[in-house]
Design a protein around this motif. Structure first.
Motif, PDB file in Angstrom:
ATOM      1  N   GLN A   1      -7.381   6.201   3.496  1.00 21.47           N
ATOM      2  CA  GLN A   1      -8.097   5.263   4.353  1.00 21.47           C
ATOM      3  C   GLN A   1      -8.349   5.898   5.723  1.00 21.47           C
TER       4      GLN A   1
ATOM      5  N   SER B   1       0.847  -1.191   0.000  1.00 20.94           N
ATOM      6  CA  SER B   1       0.000   0.000   0.000  1.00 20.94           C
ATOM      7  C   SER B   1       0.884   1.244   0.000  1.00 20.94           C
TER       8      SER B   1
ATOM      9  N   SER C   1      -2.664   5.890  -0.330  1.00 18.00           N
ATOM     10  CA  SER C   1      -3.833   5.056  -0.017  1.00 18.00           C
ATOM     11  C   SER C   1      -4.056   4.959   1.488  1.00 18.00           C
TER      12      SER C   1
END
Length: 82
Positions: free
Chosen positions: A58, A50, A54
C-alpha cells in the motif's frame, strides 16, 4: 543512495518499515530535508487484520500515485548493495 539524494536536494520519498509513533522524529538530516520539502517519509499504520506485506504494498502504491501526480520518478534501489 538515500544520502546522495539528500545531499543533492533531490525530491525523495522514503518508505519506512516502522510505524511513526507519538514521539517519533526523523534524524536531524532527514528532519531538515522534510522541512525543506525535499523528503517525504511514508510509514505504515497498524490496521487490524492487515499483514506487513499488504501495508508495504500500500505504501508503494501511495508513492507511485504521488510520483504520477507530480514530475517525480520512481527509482529501483533493490539491486543496489549497501
Amino acid at each position: 543512495m538515500v544520502n546522495d539524494a539528500l545531499d543533492a536536494h533531490l525530491p525523495l520519498i522514503l518508505l519506512q518499515k516502522e510505524p511513526i509513533g507519538e514521539y517519533w522524529k526523523p534524524s536531524q538530516r532527514r528532519f531538515y530535508a522534510c522541512a525543506a520539502g525535499h523528503l517525504l517519509i511514508l510509514a505504515p499504520w497498524l490496521i487490524e487484520g492487515s499483514s506487513d506485506y499488504s501495508r508495504f504494498h500500500q505504501l508503494n502504491d501511495f508513492a507511485r500515485e504521488i510520483c504520477e501526480a507530480t514530475e517525480m520518478r520512481i527509482l529501483n534501489y533493490s539491486d543496489l548493495k549497501s
